[in-house]
Design an enzyme around this catalytic site. Sequence first.
Site, PDB file in Angstrom:
ATOM      1  N   GLY A 134       0.834  -1.195   0.000  1.00 12.00           N
ATOM      2  CA  GLY A 134       0.000   0.000   0.000  1.00 12.00           C
ATOM      3  C   GLY A 134       0.866   1.241   0.000  1.00 12.00           C
ATOM      4  O   GLY A 134       2.098   1.160   0.032  1.00 12.00           O
ATOM      5  N   ALA A 138       7.848   4.024   5.287  1.00 12.60           N
ATOM      6  CA  ALA A 138       8.140   3.449   6.600  1.00 12.60           C
ATOM      7  C   ALA A 138       8.288   4.521   7.675  1.00 12.60           C
ATOM      8  O   ALA A 138       7.813   4.348   8.803  1.00 12.60           O
ATOM      9  CB  ALA A 138       9.399   2.594   6.526  1.00 12.60           C
ATOM     10  N   LYS A 189       5.000  -0.395  -9.950  1.00 12.81           N
ATOM     11  CA  LYS A 189       4.998   0.988  -9.447  1.00 12.81           C
ATOM     12  C   LYS A 189       6.414   1.460  -9.117  1.00 12.81           C
ATOM     13  O   LYS A 189       6.736   2.646  -9.283  1.00 12.81           O
ATOM     14  CB  LYS A 189       4.061   1.134  -8.247  1.00 12.81           C
TER      15      LYS A 189
END
Length: 331
Positions: A134, A138, A189
């Site tokens: 998603g 971090a 992506k």
Amino acid sequence: MAAKKIAFIGGGAWGGALAIVCAKAGRDVIVWDINQQVIDAVNLRHEFPVHSGIVLSEKIVATNDMSDLAGADVFFVTTSIAGARDVLGKMRTIIGGMPVVMTSKGLEHSTGLLAFQVAEELLGPEAKVALLAGPNFASDVAKGKISATVLFSKYPQVAKMLAEALASEVFRPYQSTDIMGGSVCGVVKNIIAIAAGISDGMGLGENSRAAIITRGLAEMSRLVLKMGGKAETVAGLAGVGDLFLTASSMQSRNYSLGFGIGQGKTVEEIMKARTATTEGLLSASVINLLAEKYQVEMPLSAAVYEVTSGQFPAAETVKRLMNRPLKEELA
């Protein structure tokens, strides 16, 4: 079954952030890492080196002895795809049928396998493998900034149990059975983020970046559907959401790599200054094999490999892309 004890393989940026999330959700957490500095920082100073300044809950402990992980209800593998096969092989006797969550968004260079496929190959096709993916940096997750993610598993009950183990007022996990779609989105992506970074580093403007993200989304969608994933996944957090985040921020290792290339730096120069893995760089060299296997046209992804492998300079590759035959948008 409720998850009470959660084990993490790797105390780096993502492993540390998720460990913090789990502790906030009330779980007992044990982190395995090979680096003694990480272990001492967690056990003695109550912080992860990569998240310095964030005081850890006493529920988080660290070890360099993998046998200490025995009895955990869930195992998160937060290493890069390059290290996943090795640690999974060492973990097999410890896992004992418990769920294993992969967090890598890369392709194994030697096999072209996705992270969940590597886990299934080593642990068996009936293993309770999941994927977390998603639009999550971090550092933001570790700081407790509101974030949402998706837990993918072929087993709905596993995804539900994992979501309940992670959920808090600042971290909202959704569930999906489309682990193939979520995995492919994560790979593509990263590659498109490099392309967007190259464009911005060259000063080509926001119109160019918007076009790259949109056409990259088309490539992502084509490959996901050909490999058996769902269109809904591409339109969700792990698809559009993660692509938008990764391809528009210097926090992204992939975007920042591309930005440096666009400014005229070599890949070698950029990577010498890094310790963390840039998954898109490794995946770019393998994605063409998948595109060929599934007969999917992916010109942007191919262009990223041409540039990052040194076959063509970025400026020449841009010209070649812009001179491709004209077509309908959705083609």
